[in-house]
Design a protein around this motif. Structure first.
Motif, mmCIF file in Angstrom:
data_model
loop_
_atom_site.group_PDB
_atom_site.id
_atom_site.type_symbol
_atom_site.label_atom_id
_atom_site.label_comp_id
_atom_site.label_asym_id
_atom_site.label_seq_id
_atom_site.Cartn_x
_atom_site.Cartn_y
_atom_site.Cartn_z
ATOM 1 N N THR A 76 78.827 78.244 11.548
ATOM 2 C CA THR A 76 80.051 77.575 11.977
ATOM 3 C C THR A 76 81.127 77.678 10.904
ATOM 4 O OG1 THR A 76 78.710 76.046 13.280
ATOM 5 C CG2 THR A 76 80.985 75.416 12.874
ATOM 6 N N ARG A 84 84.072 79.445 12.775
ATOM 7 C CA ARG A 84 85.011 78.523 13.422
ATOM 8 C C ARG A 84 85.953 77.793 12.482
ATOM 9 N NH1 ARG A 84 82.458 74.569 17.559
ATOM 10 N NH2 ARG A 84 84.616 73.911 17.563
ATOM 11 N N GLU A 140 78.836 70.608 16.443
ATOM 12 C CA GLU A 140 78.216 71.920 16.642
ATOM 13 C C GLU A 140 76.709 71.857 16.397
ATOM 14 O OE1 GLU A 140 78.299 75.800 17.889
ATOM 15 O OE2 GLU A 140 79.955 74.377 17.893
#
Length: 158
Positions: A21, A25, A78
């Motif tokens: 992540t 992201r 997440e």
């Protein structure tokens, strides 16, 4: 309470999810070259501690720590989405002390090497205070045939 194997599996999965992540992201410019080194989960699976290292100086480490704290919510959601556990553990980010410990050990080893070189240099050309080999040898007590010598006679036979 759960078993330790499940906590280890969840910790390994959290480590992977957080690392991916952060890579894909999180676009925070304060986030430097961060490596997730380890993750640990408590026995009740409620709290996760994520250990990380940052390549750079103290200023970059502080900026990366602030970026991780601000991204904690996104990372936790997440983790919850990808692990599928009933209760998503809270995340705590802790800088890993392993690189600092390794640097300290390397410094100590360098000092030891320097002292060894100094001792080696001082001992070059030195002589022994007594004989080079002060220990008695077994051949001093026996003659060539293996029997007792004149000064070290065996028991007298009758």
């Amino acid at each position: 309470m759960t078993d330790n194997a499940r906590a280890r599996k969840l910790a390994d999965r959290i480590q992977v999810v957080v690392a991916e992540t952060l890579d894909r992201r999180i676009k925070d410019p304060r986030l430097g070259f961060v490596t997730i080194t380890d993750a640990r989960v408590t026995g009740d699976l409620r709290e996760a501690t994520v250990f990380y290292t940052v390549y750079g100086d103290d200023e970059e480490r502080a900026a990366s720590a602030a970026a991780l704290e601000s991204a904690k919510g996104v990372l936790r959601s997440e983790v919850g989405r990808q692990t599928g556990v009933r209760f998503t553990p809270t995340l705590a980010f802790v800088p890993d002390a392993l690189p600092d410990n390794a640097r300290t050990i390397e410094d100590l080893l360098d000092k030891a090497r320097a002292k060894d070189a100094e001792v080696r240099q001082v001992s070059t050309g030195a002589t022994y205070a007594g004989d080079a080999d002060p220990y008695r040898k077994p051949e001093d007590d026996e003659d060539e045939t293996g029997g007792p010598t004149e000064k070290n006679e065996g028991p007298a036979s009758a």
